[in-house]
Design a protein around this motif. Sequence first.
Motif, mmCIF file in Angstrom:
data_model
loop_
_atom_site.group_PDB
_atom_site.id
_atom_site.type_symbol
_atom_site.label_atom_id
_atom_site.label_comp_id
_atom_site.label_asym_id
_atom_site.label_seq_id
_atom_site.Cartn_x
_atom_site.Cartn_y
_atom_site.Cartn_z
ATOM 1 N N ARG A 182 -4.835 9.159 26.101
ATOM 2 C CA ARG A 182 -3.896 10.285 25.934
ATOM 3 C C ARG A 182 -2.492 9.868 26.350
ATOM 4 N NH1 ARG A 182 -4.395 16.110 29.063
ATOM 5 N NH2 ARG A 182 -2.390 16.977 28.388
ATOM 6 N N LEU A 183 -2.392 9.165 27.474
ATOM 7 C CA LEU A 183 -1.088 8.669 27.931
ATOM 8 C C LEU A 183 -0.519 7.640 26.960
ATOM 9 C CD1 LEU A 183 -1.982 8.344 31.703
ATOM 10 C CD2 LEU A 183 -0.164 9.797 30.792
ATOM 11 N N ALA A 184 -1.398 6.846 26.348
ATOM 12 C CA ALA A 184 -0.945 5.861 25.362
ATOM 13 C C ALA A 184 -0.367 6.551 24.134
ATOM 14 C CB ALA A 184 -2.103 4.955 24.972
ATOM 15 N N ARG A 185 -1.008 7.629 23.695
ATOM 16 C CA ARG A 185 -0.484 8.380 22.534
ATOM 17 C C ARG A 185 0.894 8.961 22.834
ATOM 18 N NH1 ARG A 185 -5.905 10.181 22.289
ATOM 19 N NH2 ARG A 185 -5.358 12.150 23.298
ATOM 20 N N GLU A 186 1.141 9.278 24.089
ATOM 21 C CA GLU A 186 2.430 9.851 24.481
ATOM 22 C C GLU A 186 3.466 8.787 24.827
ATOM 23 O OE1 GLU A 186 1.689 12.634 27.616
ATOM 24 O OE2 GLU A 186 0.402 13.902 26.380
ATOM 25 N N GLY A 187 3.042 7.511 24.796
ATOM 26 C CA GLY A 187 3.999 6.429 24.989
ATOM 27 C C GLY A 187 4.232 6.004 26.424
ATOM 28 N N TYR A 188 3.346 6.385 27.351
ATOM 29 C CA TYR A 188 3.539 6.038 28.757
ATOM 30 C C TYR A 188 2.866 4.719 29.135
ATOM 31 C CZ TYR A 188 5.217 10.809 29.265
ATOM 32 O OH TYR A 188 5.923 11.972 29.124
ATOM 33 N N VAL A 189 1.742 4.409 28.501
ATOM 34 C CA VAL A 189 1.024 3.162 28.783
ATOM 35 C C VAL A 189 0.605 2.536 27.457
ATOM 36 C CG1 VAL A 189 0.167 3.980 31.026
ATOM 37 C CG2 VAL A 189 -1.238 4.302 28.969
ATOM 38 N N GLU A 190 0.245 1.269 27.521
ATOM 39 C CA GLU A 190 -0.301 0.590 26.348
ATOM 40 C C GLU A 190 -1.469 -0.274 26.782
ATOM 41 O OE1 GLU A 190 2.562 -2.027 24.583
ATOM 42 O OE2 GLU A 190 3.458 -2.533 26.516
ATOM 43 N N VAL A 191 -2.425 -0.442 25.859
ATOM 44 C CA VAL A 191 -3.619 -1.206 26.170
ATOM 45 C C VAL A 191 -3.416 -2.651 25.722
ATOM 46 C CG1 VAL A 191 -4.768 -0.610 23.988
ATOM 47 C CG2 VAL A 191 -6.140 -1.288 25.987
ATOM 48 N N TRP A 192 -3.874 -3.588 26.542
ATOM 49 C CA TRP A 192 -3.833 -5.016 26.231
ATOM 50 C C TRP A 192 -5.273 -5.490 26.076
ATOM 51 C CZ3 TRP A 192 0.548 -8.443 26.285
ATOM 52 C CH2 TRP A 192 1.761 -7.767 26.469
ATOM 53 N N PHE A 193 -5.573 -6.042 24.936
ATOM 54 C CA PHE A 193 -6.947 -6.455 24.635
ATOM 55 C C PHE A 193 -7.457 -7.422 25.704
ATOM 56 C CE2 PHE A 193 -9.966 -9.215 22.205
ATOM 57 C CZ PHE A 193 -10.945 -8.242 22.036
ATOM 58 N N ARG A 194 -8.534 -7.040 26.367
ATOM 59 C CA ARG A 194 -9.181 -7.817 27.417
ATOM 60 C C ARG A 194 -8.288 -8.053 28.642
ATOM 61 N NH1 ARG A 194 -12.525 -12.578 24.117
ATOM 62 N NH2 ARG A 194 -13.966 -11.171 23.049
ATOM 63 N N SER A 195 -7.166 -7.350 28.695
ATOM 64 C CA SER A 195 -6.253 -7.538 29.838
ATOM 65 C C SER A 195 -5.909 -6.232 30.532
ATOM 66 C CB SER A 195 -4.961 -8.226 29.367
ATOM 67 O OG SER A 195 -5.250 -9.489 28.820
ATOM 68 N N GLY A 196 -6.634 -5.147 30.224
ATOM 69 C CA GLY A 196 -6.379 -3.870 30.871
ATOM 70 C C GLY A 196 -5.222 -3.114 30.245
ATOM 71 N N TRP A 197 -4.508 -2.393 31.094
ATOM 72 C CA TRP A 197 -3.450 -1.493 30.645
ATOM 73 C C TRP A 197 -2.128 -1.884 31.304
ATOM 74 C CZ3 TRP A 197 -4.416 2.648 27.286
ATOM 75 C CH2 TRP A 197 -5.765 2.841 26.966
ATOM 76 N N GLN A 198 -1.028 -1.477 30.661
ATOM 77 C CA GLN A 198 0.299 -1.749 31.201
ATOM 78 C C GLN A 198 1.180 -0.519 31.051
ATOM 79 O OE1 GLN A 198 2.464 -4.974 29.313
ATOM 80 N NE2 GLN A 198 3.660 -5.334 31.164
ATOM 81 N N VAL A 199 1.978 -0.249 32.077
ATOM 82 C CA VAL A 199 2.927 0.855 32.033
ATOM 83 C C VAL A 199 4.097 0.457 31.134
ATOM 84 C CG1 VAL A 199 4.437 2.366 33.376
ATOM 85 C CG2 VAL A 199 2.287 1.530 34.375
ATOM 86 N N CYS A 200 4.436 1.321 30.188
ATOM 87 C CA CYS A 200 5.534 1.045 29.261
ATOM 88 C C CYS A 200 6.884 1.247 29.948
ATOM 89 C CB CYS A 200 5.462 1.976 28.047
ATOM 90 S SG CYS A 200 3.994 1.742 27.026
ATOM 91 N N ASP A 201 7.909 0.618 29.408
ATOM 92 C CA ASP A 201 9.271 0.901 29.858
ATOM 93 C C ASP A 201 9.615 2.348 29.539
ATOM 94 O OD1 ASP A 201 9.715 -1.657 30.799
ATOM 95 O OD2 ASP A 201 10.489 -2.371 28.878
ATOM 96 N N PHE A 202 10.533 2.932 30.317
ATOM 97 C CA PHE A 202 10.971 4.299 30.053
ATOM 98 C C PHE A 202 11.673 4.364 28.693
ATOM 99 C CE2 PHE A 202 10.174 7.249 33.398
ATOM 100 C CZ PHE A 202 9.894 6.462 34.505
ATOM 101 N N ASP A 203 11.232 5.300 27.874
ATOM 102 C CA ASP A 203 11.845 5.481 26.558
ATOM 103 C C ASP A 203 12.877 6.606 26.661
ATOM 104 O OD1 ASP A 203 12.553 5.724 23.934
ATOM 105 O OD2 ASP A 203 10.516 5.956 23.159
ATOM 106 N N PHE A 204 14.070 6.245 27.157
ATOM 107 C CA PHE A 204 15.100 7.255 27.339
ATOM 108 C C PHE A 204 15.537 7.869 26.011
ATOM 109 C CE2 PHE A 204 15.755 5.062 31.463
ATOM 110 C CZ PHE A 204 15.670 6.167 32.283
ATOM 111 N N THR A 205 15.495 7.081 24.949
ATOM 112 C CA THR A 205 15.887 7.603 23.636
ATOM 113 C C THR A 205 14.997 8.764 23.229
ATOM 114 O OG1 THR A 205 16.736 5.444 22.933
ATOM 115 C CG2 THR A 205 16.189 7.039 21.198
#
Length: 235
Positions: free
Chosen positions: A59-82
Motif C-alpha cells: 500500500r505504501l509502495a502504491r502511494e510512492g513512499y517505499v519501493e521493493v527491491w527483488f531479494r533485497s527487501g524494501w527501501q524508503v523513497c526520496d521525498f517527492d515534493f513535486t
Amino acid sequence: MQARQKNQDRPQALADKIYQTIKNDIFDFRLMPGDRFSENEIAGRMAVSRTPVRQALFRLAREGYVEVWFRSGWQVCDFDFTRFEELYDLRIVLECEAVRRLCAMPEAQTSQRLRELWQFWIEAAPLAEGKEISLHDEAFHMTIVAAAGNSEMARIHAELTEKIRIIRRLDFTREDRIAATYQEHAQILLAVLQQQSREAQRILTAHIAVSKAEVRKITLHRLQQARTLPDSLNS
C-alpha cells in the motif's frame, strides 16, 4: 455472522495499523530516505506475521513512499515534493470553487452551514496543541468544501486530505504558523459570509500557498536535523 465479519476485519485492521506506523516512521524521520529494511524486521518489531506487513508495504509502495527491491527487501523513497505540491495546488482549485459557490448562496444559508467554524475559529479561545489544531484545520477546509453542496467534490477533497495529512501536520509544529492559521481562517470566513468571493478566494489561495511552502521548508529542516544528529552524537 457478526463474529465471522469481525474476524475477517482483524487482518485488515492490523495491516492498517502497520501501514500507519511505517508511514509515521517515514515522516518522523525514524526511517530515512534511502534506508533499507526487510519484512522480517518490521514483523519482528511489531510482533506480527509477515502477511499484514506485506499488505501495508505494498500500500505504501502504491502511494510512492517505499519501493521493493527483488531479494533485497524494501527501501524508503526520496521525498517527492513535486507530488505533494501538485496535491496542494489541487486543494486550491477545489477549495476556491467551493468558496465561489458558497458566496453565491443566500447569506442565511451560508451562515448556517459555516456556523460551527465561526464558533471555533473566531468565538472560542484558541488552542495551543499542534496535533489537535491540525485536526481542526483539516475539518475547516473539508467543511468549506462539503458546505458547497457537491458530494463528488467533497469526496475527492477528502481523499486528497488523507494523502497530504502526514506531511501537512508539520505546519503546526511552530507557534507562528498556528497563530497565522487562526488569523487566516477568520479572514476567509468573514469574506465568505460577506459574499466577497474574489477576496475570499485570494486569501484562501495565499493561505494554502504559504502552508505549502512552509511545510517544504520544515520538512527539509527536519530531514537535515535527522541526518546530522547521528554524526553529532558520535563526535
